[in-house]
Write an enzyme that holds these catalytic residues in place. Structure first.
Site, PDB file in Angstrom:
ATOM      1  N   ASN A   1       0.792  -1.224   0.000  1.00  0.00           N
ATOM      2  CA  ASN A   1       0.000   0.000   0.000  1.00  0.00           C
ATOM      3  C   ASN A   1       0.826   1.277   0.000  1.00  0.00           C
ATOM      4  O   ASN A   1       0.362   2.325  -0.398  1.00  0.00           O
ATOM      5  CB  ASN A   1      -0.965   0.014   1.196  1.00  0.00           C
ATOM      6  CG  ASN A   1      -0.312  -0.424   2.479  1.00  0.00           C
ATOM      7  OD1 ASN A   1       0.258  -1.510   2.575  1.00  0.00           O
ATOM      8  ND2 ASN A   1      -0.386   0.429   3.482  1.00  0.00           N
TER       9      ASN A   1
ATOM     10  N   GLN B   1      -4.968  -3.766  -2.017  1.00  0.00           N
ATOM     11  CA  GLN B   1      -4.522  -2.773  -3.007  1.00  0.00           C
ATOM     12  C   GLN B   1      -4.477  -3.333  -4.422  1.00  0.00           C
ATOM     13  O   GLN B   1      -4.451  -2.582  -5.395  1.00  0.00           O
ATOM     14  CB  GLN B   1      -3.139  -2.222  -2.607  1.00  0.00           C
ATOM     15  CG  GLN B   1      -3.145  -1.413  -1.326  1.00  0.00           C
ATOM     16  CD  GLN B   1      -3.845  -0.067  -1.457  1.00  0.00           C
ATOM     17  OE1 GLN B   1      -4.027   0.476  -2.550  1.00  0.00           O
ATOM     18  NE2 GLN B   1      -4.249   0.490  -0.321  1.00  0.00           N
TER      19      GLN B   1
ATOM     20  N   ALA C   1     -13.908  -2.785   0.413  1.00  0.00           N
ATOM     21  CA  ALA C   1     -14.732  -2.081  -0.577  1.00  0.00           C
ATOM     22  C   ALA C   1     -14.301  -0.626  -0.778  1.00  0.00           C
ATOM     23  O   ALA C   1     -14.402  -0.092  -1.875  1.00  0.00           O
ATOM     24  CB  ALA C   1     -16.203  -2.121  -0.152  1.00  0.00           C
ATOM     25  N   HIS C   2     -13.813   0.015   0.281  1.00  0.00           N
ATOM     26  CA  HIS C   2     -13.644   1.475   0.170  1.00  0.00           C
ATOM     27  C   HIS C   2     -12.389   1.902  -0.583  1.00  0.00           C
ATOM     28  O   HIS C   2     -12.172   3.087  -0.799  1.00  0.00           O
ATOM     29  CB  HIS C   2     -13.720   2.150   1.551  1.00  0.00           C
ATOM     30  CG  HIS C   2     -12.530   1.974   2.431  1.00  0.00           C
ATOM     31  ND1 HIS C   2     -11.558   2.939   2.548  1.00  0.00           N
ATOM     32  CD2 HIS C   2     -12.155   0.972   3.239  1.00  0.00           C
ATOM     33  CE1 HIS C   2     -10.644   2.533   3.422  1.00  0.00           C
ATOM     34  NE2 HIS C   2     -10.978   1.342   3.851  1.00  0.00           N
TER      35      HIS C   2
ATOM     36  N   CYS D   1      -2.773   5.189   8.296  1.00  0.00           N
ATOM     37  CA  CYS D   1      -2.933   4.691   9.661  1.00  0.00           C
ATOM     38  C   CYS D   1      -1.825   5.175  10.590  1.00  0.00           C
ATOM     39  O   CYS D   1      -2.013   5.298  11.774  1.00  0.00           O
ATOM     40  CB  CYS D   1      -2.956   3.179   9.664  1.00  0.00           C
ATOM     41  SG  CYS D   1      -3.749   2.506   8.210  1.00  0.00           S
TER      42      CYS D   1
HETATM   43  C1  LIG Z   1      -6.747  -0.138   3.603  1.00  0.00           C
HETATM   44  C2  LIG Z   1      -6.001  -1.407   3.807  1.00  0.00           C
HETATM   45  C3  LIG Z   1      -6.383  -2.308   4.809  1.00  0.00           C
HETATM   46  C4  LIG Z   1      -7.496  -2.016   5.786  1.00  0.00           C
HETATM   47  O1  LIG Z   1      -8.736  -2.102   5.172  1.00  0.00           O
HETATM   48  P1  LIG Z   1     -10.042  -1.583   5.978  1.00  0.00           P
HETATM   49  O2  LIG Z   1     -11.169  -2.070   5.113  1.00  0.00           O
HETATM   50  O3  LIG Z   1      -9.931  -0.105   6.013  1.00  0.00           O
HETATM   51  O4  LIG Z   1     -10.021  -2.217   7.312  1.00  0.00           O
HETATM   52  C5  LIG Z   1      -5.678  -3.484   4.920  1.00  0.00           C
HETATM   53  N1  LIG Z   1      -4.654  -3.761   4.109  1.00  0.00           N
HETATM   54  C6  LIG Z   1      -4.258  -2.921   3.131  1.00  0.00           C
HETATM   55  C7  LIG Z   1      -3.116  -3.284   2.261  1.00  0.00           C
HETATM   56  C8  LIG Z   1      -4.912  -1.708   2.962  1.00  0.00           C
HETATM   57  O5  LIG Z   1      -4.501  -0.868   2.013  1.00  0.00           O
END
Ligand SMILES: *Cc1c(COP(=O)(O)O)cnc(C)c1O
Length: 382
Positions: free
Chosen positions: A152, A180, A201-202, A326
Site C-alpha cells: 500500500n 490494493q 470495498a472502500h 494509519c
Molecule cells: C486499507 C487497507 C487495509 C485495511 O482495510 P479496511 O477495510 O480499512 O479495514 C488493509 N490492508 C491494506 C493493504 C490496505 O490498504
C-alpha cells in the site's frame, strides 16, 4: 482554493454514484432481516448472493468461498488468528514480511504474545520478498504464510505465483492481503494457490466498513465473532445489506474498467515520476515499471520533511500522504521504507501520491510543478 486534487486513492476513495444508487433501496425498501422468511427478506438474501457472485468473479473463486467482514482489517485478523487457533495442533510458526499492513503485523505480534512464533521476512531495496528467504524460513512447524499481494505504500507487487507454489509444495496455507491489488491488477486465487485473501470495498469506490475474506473450501479457521448462523455459521451478526450491495456493485464496475484504467494510470504514474525526478535530490521508492501498482507514486525529497510537504500541498488543495494513513500521525518514519534500507531521516522525507478515477493528465503537471515550487522554497528557507 478552488478544487481539490485528490491523490490519496490508496487511503480511500469516494463512492461512485451507481454504487450509492444500488445501495439506497436496501436502507429503506428492503429493510428486512435476511434471516427472516417473508419476501422483503428474500430480496435481501438474493442481493447478498449477487454481491458475493460479483466479488468472487474478480478473484476467480466460488461465491460460497466469500465471507463478508467489516473491512480488510477484520479479514486480516480473522484469517491469521482464526487459522492459527484452528491449526495449532499442526504447528505454531507463521511467516509474514516486514512490509505488511498493520492489520497483519499487529495481529502477528499479538499471536507472538500468545505463544506463536513469527518470522518477519526482509525485503530487497524495491520491496520484493526474496523467494530464497521464504524457502529458508519454512520449518517443520510452519502452518501459515501471510504475504501482501501489492504494498500500500510503495506499490510493490510481490511474486505471488512463486510464493503460492512453494506453499503448495510444502503443504502450507497461503493468505494474502489483496486490498490494493483488488480491481487494479489480475488476481486469480484458484490458479495461484491462494487459500485466503483479504478484500475491502472502500479502496475500489465502494462504501467504508465493509470487506471480505475469501476462504478456500476445506480450509478450517475458527470464528472471530460468535453468535448467530450468518455467513454459513462463520461470522455472526445481522448482515449489513446496503453496504454488501455497494461492495458487490463496486467490484462489478471495478473489474469492467480494470484493464483500461490500469493502462491509463500506469501512463500517468510514470509521467508523474519522470516529472518529479527532474527536481534535485529525489529518490523513487519501490520498483520502476511493471511490478508496481499502476496508481502508486512514492518518492523522497532529500532534506525535506514529508509531513511538511503534505501540509503545504493541502494548502494548495492537493491531498497526498506521508507514510500510510494509519500511521501518518506518528513521528516515526515508515517501517516499510526503513525495511527497504532507507536511513530514518531519508524515510521521513517521503510522500505518497496515489492516483485514481479522479486523476487527469493536467493534475499531473499541476502537482509536479507545485511540488517543485514547495520543495525549492523549503530548501531555501532551511
Ligand atoms: C486499507 C487497507 C487495509 C485495511 O482495510 P479496511 O477495510 O480499512 O479495514 C488493509 N490492508 C491494506 C493493504 C490496505 O490498504
Amino acid at each position: 482554493m478552488e478544487k481539490i486534487i485528490y491523490m490519496d486513492h490508496a487511503a480511500t476513495t469516494y463512492v461512485k454514484d451507481e454504487v450509492l444508487k444500488e445501495m439506497q433501496p436496501y436502507f429503506t425498501k428492503y429493510y428486512g432481516n435476511p434471516s427472516s422468511q417473508y419476501s422483503i427478506s428474500m430480496e435481501n438474501k438474493m442481493a447478498i448472493e449477487l454481491a458475493k457472485e460479483r466479488i468472487s468473479k474478480v478473484i476467480n473463486c466460488s461465491p460460497e468461498e466469500i465471507y463478508i467482514t467489516s473491512g480488510a482489517s477484520e479479514a486480516d485478523n480473522w484469517a491469521i488468528k482464526g487459522f492459527a487457533l484452528a491449526n495449532k495442533h499442526k504447528g505454531n510458526h507463521i511467516i509474514t514480511t516486514k512490509i505488511e499492513h498493520e492489520a497483519v503485523l499487529n495481529t502477528c505480534r499479538y499471536l507472538e504474545s500468545m505463544g506463536f512464533e513469527v518470522t518477519y521476512l526482509p525485503v530487497d531495496k524495491e520491496g520484493f520478498v526474496k523467494i530464497q528467504d521464504l524457502k529458508e524460513a519454512i520449518k517443520e512447524n510452519t502452518i501459515l504464510v501471510s504475504i501482501i499481494f501489492a504494498n500500500n505504500e510503495i506499490g510493490t507487487i510481490e511474486p505471488i505465483e512463486e510464493i503460492g507454489e512453494i506453499c503448495k509444495s510444502k503443504d502450507i496455507v497461503f493468505h494474502t492481503d489483496a486490498v490494493q491489488a483488488f480491481c487494479k491488477i489480475p488476481i486469480d486465487v484458484r490458479n495461484k494457490n491462494i487459500q485466503m485473501a483479504s478484500l475491502s470495498a472502500h479502496k475500489i469506490y465502494g462504501p467504508k466498513g465493509i470487506g471480505a475474506l475469501y476462504i478456500k473450501k476445506g480450509i478450517k479457521i475458527h470464528n472471530l465473532i460468535h453468535g448467530g448462523a450468518q455467513e454459513r455459521g462463520k461470522r455472526a451478526g445481522t448482515e449489513n445489506v446496503p453496504l454488501i450491495v455497494g461492495f458487490g456493485k463496486a467490484a462489478e464496475l471495478g473489474i469492467k474498467i480494470m484493464e483500461e484504467e490500469s493502462k491509463r494510470l500506469s501512463y500517468l504514474r510514470d509521467k508523474l515520476i519522470d516529472k518529479l525526478l527532474q527536481i534535485d535530490g529525489v529518490i523513487v521508492n519501490g520498483p520502476v515499471g511493471g511490478k508496481r501498482l499502476p496508481n502508486n507514486v512514492n518518492v523522497c525529497f532529500q532534506g525535506v520533511y514529508g509531513e511538511d510537504l503534505v501540509f503545504l500541498l493541502d494548502r494548495e488543495g492537493i491531498c497526498a500522504s506521508s507514510g500510510s494513513a494509519c500511521q501518518a500521525s506518528s513521528m516515526e518514519p515508515s517501517y516499510v521504507l526503513t525495511a527497504l534500507g532507507l536511513e530514518k531521516s531519508l524515510a521521513k522525507s517521503s510522500i505518497r501520491l496515489t492516483l485514481g478515477l479522479q486523476t487527469k493528465e493536467e493534475h499531473i503537471d499541476f502537482v509536479g510543478d507545485k511540488l517543485k515550487e514547495i520543495v525549492e522554497r523549503i530548501r531555501k528557507n532551511n
